[in-house]
Design a protein around this motif. Structure first.
Motif, PDB file in Angstrom:
ATOM      1  N   LYS A  48       0.829  -1.205   0.000  1.00  0.00           N
ATOM      2  CA  LYS A  48       0.000   0.000   0.000  1.00  0.00           C
ATOM      3  C   LYS A  48       0.869   1.263   0.000  1.00  0.00           C
ATOM      4  CE  LYS A  48      -4.023  -2.013   2.341  1.00  0.00           C
ATOM      5  NZ  LYS A  48      -4.858  -1.980   3.560  1.00  0.00           N
ATOM      6  N   GLU A  49       1.977   1.219   0.759  1.00  0.00           N
ATOM      7  CA  GLU A  49       2.871   2.365   0.826  1.00  0.00           C
ATOM      8  C   GLU A  49       3.493   2.665  -0.535  1.00  0.00           C
ATOM      9  OE1 GLU A  49       6.268   3.807   3.976  1.00  0.00           O
ATOM     10  OE2 GLU A  49       6.527   1.824   3.055  1.00  0.00           O
ATOM     11  N   ALA A  50       3.931   1.601  -1.227  1.00  0.00           N
ATOM     12  CA  ALA A  50       4.515   1.783  -2.561  1.00  0.00           C
ATOM     13  C   ALA A  50       3.477   2.306  -3.539  1.00  0.00           C
ATOM     14  CB  ALA A  50       5.088   0.452  -3.057  1.00  0.00           C
ATOM     15  N   ASN A  51       2.251   1.802  -3.433  1.00  0.00           N
ATOM     16  CA  ASN A  51       1.177   2.244  -4.323  1.00  0.00           C
ATOM     17  C   ASN A  51       0.869   3.725  -4.095  1.00  0.00           C
ATOM     18  OD1 ASN A  51      -1.178   1.438  -6.192  1.00  0.00           O
ATOM     19  ND2 ASN A  51      -2.176   2.503  -4.508  1.00  0.00           N
ATOM     20  N   GLU A  52       0.822   4.128  -2.825  1.00  0.00           N
ATOM     21  CA  GLU A  52       0.551   5.528  -2.498  1.00  0.00           C
ATOM     22  C   GLU A  52       1.642   6.437  -3.049  1.00  0.00           C
ATOM     23  OE1 GLU A  52       0.429   8.269   1.539  1.00  0.00           O
ATOM     24  OE2 GLU A  52      -0.255   6.173   1.645  1.00  0.00           O
ATOM     25  N   ALA A  53       2.898   6.005  -2.890  1.00  0.00           N
ATOM     26  CA  ALA A  53       4.012   6.804  -3.379  1.00  0.00           C
ATOM     27  C   ALA A  53       3.975   6.939  -4.900  1.00  0.00           C
ATOM     28  CB  ALA A  53       5.330   6.171  -2.937  1.00  0.00           C
ATOM     29  N   TYR A  54       3.693   5.840  -5.582  1.00  0.00           N
ATOM     30  CA  TYR A  54       3.683   5.895  -7.044  1.00  0.00           C
ATOM     31  C   TYR A  54       2.505   6.708  -7.566  1.00  0.00           C
ATOM     32  CZ  TYR A  54       3.507   4.518 -11.908  1.00  0.00           C
ATOM     33  OH  TYR A  54       3.464   4.544 -13.280  1.00  0.00           O
ATOM     34  N   VAL A  74      -0.207  17.085  -0.663  1.00  0.00           N
ATOM     35  CA  VAL A  74      -1.029  16.095  -1.363  1.00  0.00           C
ATOM     36  C   VAL A  74      -2.034  15.414  -0.451  1.00  0.00           C
ATOM     37  CG1 VAL A  74       0.682  15.625  -3.147  1.00  0.00           C
ATOM     38  CG2 VAL A  74       0.757  14.343  -0.997  1.00  0.00           C
ATOM     39  N   ASP A  75      -2.000  15.726   0.854  1.00  0.00           N
ATOM     40  CA  ASP A  75      -2.921  15.101   1.799  1.00  0.00           C
ATOM     41  C   ASP A  75      -3.851  16.167   2.355  1.00  0.00           C
ATOM     42  OD1 ASP A  75      -4.265  13.762   3.786  1.00  0.00           O
ATOM     43  OD2 ASP A  75      -2.485  12.674   4.515  1.00  0.00           O
ATOM     44  N   PRO A  76      -5.157  16.154   1.987  1.00  0.00           N
ATOM     45  CA  PRO A  76      -6.082  17.196   2.444  1.00  0.00           C
ATOM     46  C   PRO A  76      -6.238  17.214   3.946  1.00  0.00           C
ATOM     47  CG  PRO A  76      -7.287  15.377   1.436  1.00  0.00           C
ATOM     48  CD  PRO A  76      -5.837  15.142   1.175  1.00  0.00           C
ATOM     49  N   GLN A  77      -6.007  16.091   4.612  1.00  0.00           N
ATOM     50  CA  GLN A  77      -6.145  16.047   6.052  1.00  0.00           C
ATOM     51  C   GLN A  77      -5.022  16.819   6.748  1.00  0.00           C
ATOM     52  OE1 GLN A  77      -6.389  11.943   7.164  1.00  0.00           O
ATOM     53  NE2 GLN A  77      -8.384  11.630   6.179  1.00  0.00           N
ATOM     54  N   MET A  78      -3.926  17.079   5.981  1.00  0.00           N
ATOM     55  CA  MET A  78      -2.780  17.801   6.562  1.00  0.00           C
ATOM     56  C   MET A  78      -2.794  19.269   6.139  1.00  0.00           C
ATOM     57  SD  MET A  78       0.194  14.939   6.188  1.00  0.00           S
ATOM     58  CE  MET A  78       1.366  15.852   7.176  1.00  0.00           C
ATOM     59  N   GLY A  79      -3.801  19.660   5.438  1.00  0.00           N
ATOM     60  CA  GLY A  79      -3.943  21.074   5.187  1.00  0.00           C
ATOM     61  C   GLY A  79      -4.091  21.485   3.774  1.00  0.00           C
ATOM     62  N   ALA A  80      -3.150  21.385   2.971  1.00  0.00           N
ATOM     63  CA  ALA A  80      -3.192  22.098   1.706  1.00  0.00           C
ATOM     64  C   ALA A  80      -3.714  21.287   0.592  1.00  0.00           C
ATOM     65  CB  ALA A  80      -1.799  22.589   1.361  1.00  0.00           C
ATOM     66  N   GLY A  81      -3.923  20.966  -0.148  1.00  0.00           N
ATOM     67  CA  GLY A  81      -4.218  19.879  -0.945  1.00  0.00           C
ATOM     68  C   GLY A  81      -4.307  19.933  -2.398  1.00  0.00           C
ATOM     69  N   ALA A  82      -3.543  19.052  -2.917  1.00  0.00           N
ATOM     70  CA  ALA A  82      -3.656  18.813  -4.344  1.00  0.00           C
ATOM     71  C   ALA A  82      -4.406  17.513  -4.572  1.00  0.00           C
ATOM     72  CB  ALA A  82      -2.265  18.727  -4.943  1.00  0.00           C
ATOM     73  N   GLY A  83      -5.098  17.028  -3.552  1.00  0.00           N
ATOM     74  CA  GLY A  83      -5.858  15.792  -3.733  1.00  0.00           C
ATOM     75  C   GLY A  83      -5.350  14.713  -2.826  1.00  0.00           C
ATOM     76  N   ALA A  84      -6.226  13.792  -2.463  1.00  0.00           N
ATOM     77  CA  ALA A  84      -5.855  12.695  -1.579  1.00  0.00           C
ATOM     78  C   ALA A  84      -4.888  11.767  -2.273  1.00  0.00           C
ATOM     79  CB  ALA A  84      -7.102  11.924  -1.154  1.00  0.00           C
ATOM     80  N   ALA A  85      -3.971  11.205  -1.474  1.00  0.00           N
ATOM     81  CA  ALA A  85      -2.967  10.318  -2.055  1.00  0.00           C
ATOM     82  C   ALA A  85      -3.520   8.941  -2.270  1.00  0.00           C
ATOM     83  CB  ALA A  85      -1.757  10.286  -1.145  1.00  0.00           C
ATOM     84  N   TYR A  86      -3.571   8.134  -1.249  1.00  0.00           N
ATOM     85  CA  TYR A  86      -4.002   6.752  -1.453  1.00  0.00           C
ATOM     86  C   TYR A  86      -5.504   6.609  -1.358  1.00  0.00           C
ATOM     87  CZ  TYR A  86      -4.490   1.744  -0.926  1.00  0.00           C
ATOM     88  OH  TYR A  86      -4.859   0.450  -1.087  1.00  0.00           O
ATOM     89  N   GLY A  87      -6.098   7.331  -0.331  1.00  0.00           N
ATOM     90  CA  GLY A  87      -7.511   7.122  -0.092  1.00  0.00           C
ATOM     91  C   GLY A  87      -8.374   7.508  -1.264  1.00  0.00           C
ATOM     92  N   GLY A  88      -8.023   8.585  -1.983  1.00  0.00           N
ATOM     93  CA  GLY A  88      -8.872   9.037  -3.066  1.00  0.00           C
ATOM     94  C   GLY A  88      -8.469   8.491  -4.412  1.00  0.00           C
ATOM     95  N   ALA A  89      -7.439   7.674  -4.479  1.00  0.00           N
ATOM     96  CA  ALA A  89      -6.952   7.192  -5.769  1.00  0.00           C
ATOM     97  C   ALA A  89      -7.742   5.998  -6.241  1.00  0.00           C
ATOM     98  CB  ALA A  89      -5.484   6.812  -5.642  1.00  0.00           C
ATOM     99  N   ASN A  90      -7.818   5.823  -7.521  1.00  0.00           N
ATOM    100  CA  ASN A  90      -8.404   4.611  -8.098  1.00  0.00           C
ATOM    101  C   ASN A  90      -7.281   3.603  -8.252  1.00  0.00           C
ATOM    102  OD1 ASN A  90      -9.480   2.579  -9.664  1.00  0.00           O
ATOM    103  ND2 ASN A  90     -10.711   3.990 -10.906  1.00  0.00           N
ATOM    104  N   PHE A  91      -7.188   2.706  -7.281  1.00  0.00           N
ATOM    105  CA  PHE A  91      -6.062   1.766  -7.254  1.00  0.00           C
ATOM    106  C   PHE A  91      -5.992   0.926  -8.518  1.00  0.00           C
ATOM    107  CE2 PHE A  91      -4.895  -2.638  -6.366  1.00  0.00           C
ATOM    108  CZ  PHE A  91      -3.556  -2.456  -6.090  1.00  0.00           C
TER     109      PHE A  91
END
Length: 375
Positions: A48-54, A74-91
């Motif tokens: 999952k970590e590798a998938n999120e990074a890629y 890249v993480d909206p939960q941390m403030g600024a956001g260009a979009g969710a990393a893993y949670g919002g991605a279409n795996f």
């Protein structure tokens, strides 16, 4: 728990190219995939970590945000956001994009439907003389040719194919199985992305029709059984404008009444009379170029082989011609007259007790005596 740096996760430098990112992700995904590590929670988390990074680094805008702001970019939960990393991605999109070339080749390569026609094979029977000297033959080959009524489109004249409703014109459909997303050719349009709603009456929507093609084939001198002659573009017609396949004419040389062939050499058996074998003489033997004289020395035994150099076959790929090897077979006379029998009886009597006239028999009997003596 703090997230690791995405570049560190993939094991690449910050300036890594898209190809380097994909290669690194592919290696990690194959290593930690849950199907390869059933029940291994650590492997699942690493996957999952590798998938999120890629997912982040393979997207140009997300990568730019990550390079500038780190995880916060890249993480909206941390403030600024260009979009969710893993949670919002279409795996399935990420994994399918990286691994689709394992299953279907280059992504989108089958779109448009143009496919090369199949190669054809035709077995050509030749006489030995034709194979040795070369010839030109006319053959008729059943094949699939482009339909002239619809020019290969498969659609009725005045109409056109429509977009496939199953794949939406892409030519491929995606199958999701667990973590794997596999693309395969659309079963309805067979990769063309188009459907025939009103098929051509001549080819029934296939774009090709069966026909007999007449071709002239030039056979080079020296071919042998198993040799192939390639006729480029004379195979089946392609589909959707694809190129035609090739025709391979495979040579099969028929058995000859006199000669046997082994590569560039020819072999034949020459029967000679008992008298010619004993006294010697001269015989006419056949070759592919006509008859030649063969001198037989006196005392010739069955199995003796004579070599006529250059009377074999010139190889199709060049080089000196082979030889003709003539094997002698001494014939025992049959249907003897009374006088002939008497003469042979008299002759046999003169040989009694004298083994000097039969060198092979003498040696053989000596061997038999030693064998039974040992026993």
């Amino acid at each position: 728990m703090a997230k690791r740096d995405y570049y560190e996760v993939l094991g690449v430098e910050r300036g890594a190219s898209e190809a380097e990112l994909k290669k690194a992700y592919r290696r990690l995904a194959m290593k930690h995939h849950p199907d390869r590590n059933p029940g291994d929670k650590a492997a699942e988390e690493a996957f999952k970590e590798a998938n999120e990074a890629y997912e982040v680094l393979s997207d140009a805008s997300k990568r730019q945000a990550y390079d500038q702001y780190g995880h916060a970019g890249v993480d909206p939960q941390m403030g600024a956001g260009a979009g969710a990393a893993y949670g919002g991605a279409n795996f399935s999109d990420i994994f399918g994009d990286v691994f689709s070339d394992f299953f279907t080749g280059t992504r989108g390569s089958s779109r448009g439907g143009a496919q090369r026609g199949s190669d054809l094979r035709y077995t050509l029977e030749l006489d030995l003389e034709e194979a040795v000297r070369g010839t030109t033959v006319t053959i008729r080959v059943p094949t699939l040719a482009e339909c002239k009524t619809c020019n290969g489109s498969g659609a009725k004249k005045g109409t056109s194919p429509v977009t496939c409703t199953t794949c939406g014109g892409i030519g491929q459909v995606r199958m999701q199985q667990g973590f794997f997303s596999v693309q395969q050719t659309c079963p309805r349009c067979h990769g063309s992305g188009k459907m025939i709603s009103d098929p051509c009456g001549s080819c029934h929507g296939q774009g090709r029709v069966e026909e007999q093609k007449t071709l002239s084939v030039k056979v080079p001198a020296g071919v042998d059984t198993g040799d192939r002659i390639r006729l480029t573009g004379e195979g089946e017609a392609g589909t959707q404008g694809g190129p035609a396949g090739d025709l391979y004419v495979v040579v099969n040389v028929r058995e000859h009444a006199i000669f046997q062939r082994d590569g560039k050499h020819l072999y034949c058996e020459v029967p000679i009379s008992f008298a010619d074998a004993a006294l010697g003489g001269e015989l006419e033997v056949p070759t592919l170029d006509g008859r030649v004289k063969l001198k037989i020395p006196e005392g010739t035994q069955t199995g003796k082989q004579f070599r006529l150099r250059g009377k074999g076959v010139a190889p199709v790929r060049g080089g000196a011609a082979g030889d003709l090897l003539c094997r002698v077979a001494v014939e025992t006379p049959v249907n003897l007259s009374k006088r002939q029998r008497e003469m042979l009886e008299e002759f046999r009597g003169t040989l009694q007790g004298d083994t000097s006239h039969s060198p092979k028999a003498s040696g053989w009997f000596e061997g038999v005596k030693r064998f039974f003596g040992d026993v």
